[in-house]
Design a protein around this motif. Structure first.
Motif, short mmCIF file in Angstrom:
data_model
loop_
_atom_site.label_atom_id
_atom_site.label_comp_id
_atom_site.label_asym_id
_atom_site.label_seq_id
_atom_site.Cartn_x
_atom_site.Cartn_y
_atom_site.Cartn_z
N ASP A 138 24.41 -27.55 52.14
CA ASP A 138 23.26 -28.21 52.74
C ASP A 138 22.68 -29.21 51.73
O ASP A 138 22.94 -29.12 50.52
N PRO A 139 21.93 -30.20 52.19
CA PRO A 139 21.46 -31.28 51.30
C PRO A 139 20.72 -30.78 50.06
O PRO A 139 20.92 -31.30 48.95
N ALA A 140 19.86 -29.78 50.22
CA ALA A 140 19.09 -29.29 49.06
C ALA A 140 20.02 -28.65 48.03
O ALA A 140 19.86 -28.88 46.81
N ALA A 141 21.00 -27.86 48.49
CA ALA A 141 21.94 -27.22 47.55
C ALA A 141 22.80 -28.25 46.85
O ALA A 141 23.07 -28.14 45.64
N LEU A 142 23.23 -29.28 47.58
CA LEU A 142 24.05 -30.32 46.96
C LEU A 142 23.24 -31.11 45.93
O LEU A 142 23.73 -31.39 44.83
N ASP A 143 22.01 -31.44 46.28
CA ASP A 143 21.16 -32.17 45.33
C ASP A 143 20.95 -31.37 44.05
O ASP A 143 21.00 -31.92 42.94
N ALA A 144 20.71 -30.06 44.20
CA ALA A 144 20.49 -29.22 43.02
C ALA A 144 21.74 -29.14 42.16
O ALA A 144 21.66 -29.18 40.92
N LEU A 145 22.91 -29.05 42.80
CA LEU A 145 24.17 -28.99 42.04
C LEU A 145 24.38 -30.28 41.26
O LEU A 145 24.67 -30.24 40.05
N LEU A 146 24.26 -31.41 41.92
CA LEU A 146 24.53 -32.68 41.25
C LEU A 146 23.48 -32.99 40.18
O LEU A 146 23.80 -33.62 39.16
N ALA A 147 22.25 -32.52 40.39
CA ALA A 147 21.21 -32.75 39.37
C ALA A 147 21.50 -31.97 38.10
O ALA A 147 21.09 -32.38 37.00
N ALA A 148 22.22 -30.85 38.24
CA ALA A 148 22.50 -30.00 37.07
C ALA A 148 23.81 -30.37 36.39
O ALA A 148 24.16 -29.76 35.37
N VAL A 149 24.54 -31.34 36.92
CA VAL A 149 25.83 -31.73 36.37
C VAL A 149 25.70 -33.10 35.72
O VAL A 149 25.34 -34.08 36.38
#
Length: 695
Positions: free
Chosen positions: A575-586
């Motif tokens: 989902d968009p929130a999970a993807l945003d959190a993943l990419l923000a941490a990478v």
């Protein structure tokens, strides 16, 4: 084996087939139109006339239609008999009276069955000098062209579309000697197998509309064997190309899988190869914008990225085994993800485990057609695996075949068999949350939530085997249905249970496996088919790796320096929130893909990979069958297979430890050594030097 005598020469023939098929298998030239090996015989065209003799002393014989005459041991026939040849010539002549002289512009030209049979029969001069009968053509949608004036009334189209595939919007409309094959009105064909009309039709009545827009004669096309990438069934195909573009996809016969037919998704779903969204050069984010860069510059950028922390790879169920394994080698087995989030990740592994441990057979697609009782448990098969849905439609006919066998009517005598068994159907039970295309031919349907359907399945297992867990508080109607299904499956000789992962619950495949196990315990030859969603879902299950949820946890803990994603659009997985959190941490995102996606738009480095038509590779179907697709297009660098990009990245990051694979043979050997469950893939096809022309 029986022996038949054709024009004085003995040939072996299989008992139970017809003389036409026996003659063709013997290599004899005998023309035909209406007969098809999968559709059987109806004797509509009268083109396969031969003279048959009752014995060695018979000097007269009689003219018979070979497609309607069973093989008998010692049968004597003549194809070259003068009267039989004259009969066949007259048939071709009246079939051609209204056929247009449009071979130079017809899309069937050069691979037209009518052309071949007309030449074989010797018909070269047209005596008919009157006005031809003409028809109005119809708009049948985006996939199939209609040119009714070429029709010879062989009836193959409606026999396939209505009788075999279950379509209802194509029919034969006739008055006197004027027959029209089409819809009641213009409109797109509704059946998901309509594209097979292109190959079924022996003339050019139905032709491939997308191919017509980029048409080339067959001798100008290059072809290569391939495997469909649009679901997990693994249908075999031929990809035709010319001038560095894919022109069409054809069915490729495989006796255990798709045999003669493809779904429309597999036949027409190749447009993405030349879509405007194709990625064709490495792109690096410079000043916030993706900018084309040389390959060496891209690899140097990755080398610097790899110094900022561990590399984690995310694979894809739509990428080949080789590409996934190369990414796994780059990142390391402990930092490789299958590219699936829960529950799909766990369900895919569960399916592989159940098929490995359940005593029931894991059937081929062709074996599914011979099942005499079928239970579909919580899976809309016609959506997730269309070609399997077509196979199940044929399974319903087993009761008809049993009646025909009892009446000593050969199964290939199609019209007689269908008439005799018009009211007979083998039992098909469907338990799904919503309607399916197979509902009209089902004995019973059951609508409920996925968990309630699973409860029905476990109740069936308990009814078959009292030692299986009992299901408490089952509604009365469901309990009656469970008992009925259990009794039907136990009485069947070849029952089949079908389930899958469509609704994201482990209970459905577990319930299906429990039913199959209970049947096997009673000595029943049960089969269990568990459907997975993507072309290499089973390959990833056998390779194993982390779930996307585990990758997200690694990212939250700061355990990822560079994330490399292989042919996987994570915006469709998270989902968009999970993807945003993943990419923000990478810190760094590298995408290897052939098509621009929402994920690639956010990447720091994009590397263009080849599609299935532009490289070779291996896919593992839902049956567990490893199959190779071969390259038909040869694009210029930097476009290359995903596994080659992963190899190049590994060499850039650590030249001393990186693999030096040069071709498919090298990487396949590495897969076999590292993953015992995938060791047999080396036997899936010839080696990397294989070419169709032997060069």
């Amino acid at each position: 084996m029986a022996t038949i005598h054709i024009d004085g020469r003995p040939f072996p023939a299989r008992p139970g087939e017809n003389l036409l098929q026996a003659c063709l298998e013997a290599g004899a030239d005998l023309p035909y139109f209406c007969w098809h090996p999968e559709l059987g015989s109806v004797g509509a065209c009268r083109q396969c006339a031969v003279r048959q003799y009752s014995g060695p002393d018979d000097r007269t014989g009689r003219i018979v239609m070979a497609c309607m005459t069973p093989v008998t041991d010692g049968a004597i026939l003549s194809i070259d008999d003068a009267e039989a040849r004259e009969f066949r010539a007259s048939v071709v002549e009246w079939l051609m009276t209204n056929h247009p002289h449009d071979c130079p512009v017809c899309a069937e030209g050069g691979e037209c069955h009518l052309q071949d049979m007309t030449v074989m029969t010797g018909h070269a001069v047209r005596r008919y000098r009157f006005t031809k009968r003409t028809h109005r053509n119809q708009d049948l949608g985006p996939f199939v062209n209609h040119e009714m004036n070429r029709c010879i009334a062989c009836y193959r189209c409606v026999r396939f579309y209505r009788d075999y595939a279950g379509g209802e919007d194509l029919a034969a409309f006739a008055t006197h000697n004027d027959v029209y094959f089409g819809r009641h009105a213009d409109g797109a064909l509704e059946n998901g197998f309509s594209g097979n009309l292109v190959e079924i039709c022996p003339t050019g009545v139905f032709t491939d509309k997308p191919f017509s827009a980029v048409y080339s004669r067959k001798w100008d096309l290059r072809g290569a064997p391939s495997v469909c990438t649009h679901c997990a069934v693994g249908c075999n195909t031929i990809v035709n190309a010319r001038q560095d573009t894919t022109r069409r996809v054809l069915n490729r016969y495989h006796d255990a899988v798709n045999r003669y037919f493809l779904c429309d998704r597999g036949r027409f779903g190749h447009g993405f190869i030349a879509a405007p969204s194709r990625l064709r050069a490495p792109l690096a984010r410079i000043d916030g914008r993706p900018t084309p860069v040389p390959v060496q510059d891209a690899l140097r950028r990755f080398q610097m990225m790899a110094q900022d922390g561990p590399v984690v790879g995310i694979g894809s169920t739509r990428a080949s085994l080789e590409s996934n394994f190369a990414l796994r080698t780059l990142a390391g087995p402990a930092r490789f993800s299958t590219g699936m989030a829960e529950p799909e990740h766990g369900l895919t592994r569960l399916v592989a485990d159940l098929l490995r441990t359940t005593p029931a057979r894991n059937p081929t697609l062709h074996e599914m057609e011979s099942a005499d009782a079928v239970l579909i448990l919580g899976e809309n098969v016609t959506v997730t695996a269309p070609r399997a849905g077509l196979a199940l439609r044929q399974a319903v006919r087993q009761a008809t075949f049993d009646i025909a066998d009892a009446a000593r009517i050969p199964r290939w005598m199609d019209a007689a068999v269908r008439t005799l068994g018009s009211e007979a159907r083998s039992p098909l039970f469907i338990a799904t949350p919503g309607p399916t295309d197979l509902d009209p031919i089902a004995r019973a349907t059951y609508r409920a939530a996925p968990d309630d359907i699973a409860r029905l399945g476990f109740a069936i297992a308990h009814s078959l085997d009292p030692t299986a867990p009992e299901v408490a508080d089952l509604p009365e109607d469901a309990a009656r249905l469970a008992a009925d299904i259990a009794a039907t499956l136990r009485a069947a000789a070849r029952p089949l249970i079908v389930a899958g992962t469509q609704y994201g619950t482990a209970a459905l495949p577990q319930a299906a496996a429990a039913i199959a196990t209970a049947l096997a315990a009673h000595g029943v030859d049960a089969a269990l088919s568990l459907v997975l969603p993507d072309c290499d879902s089973m390959g990833l299950a056998l390779m194993d790796g982390l779930s996307l949820d585990a990758v997200r946890a690694l990212a939250r803990d700061g355990g990822i320096g560079t994330l490399v994603v292989m042919e996987n659009d994570l915006s469709r997985r998270l989902d968009p929130a999970a993807l945003d959190a993943l990419l923000a941490a990478v810190p760094h995102l590298v995408v290897i893909d052939h098509t621009a996606t929402p994920l690639s738009a956010r990447a720091d480095l994009i590397l263009p990979s080849a599609t299935f038509a532009e490289c070779g590779g291996t896919l593992v179907s839902t049956e567990g069958r490893a199959q190779r697709f071969l390259q038909v297009l040869f694009p210029d660098l930097p476009l290359q297979a995903g596994w080659r990009w992963a190899r190049d990245l590994a060499q850039a990051a650590d030249p001393g430890k990186a693999p030096d694979w040069q071709d498919l043979d090298d990487i396949i050997a590495a897969i076999a050594a590292a993953t015992p469950s995938l060791a047999p893939i080396g036997r899936a096809a010839p080696d990397a030097a294989y070419r169709l022309d032997g060069a």
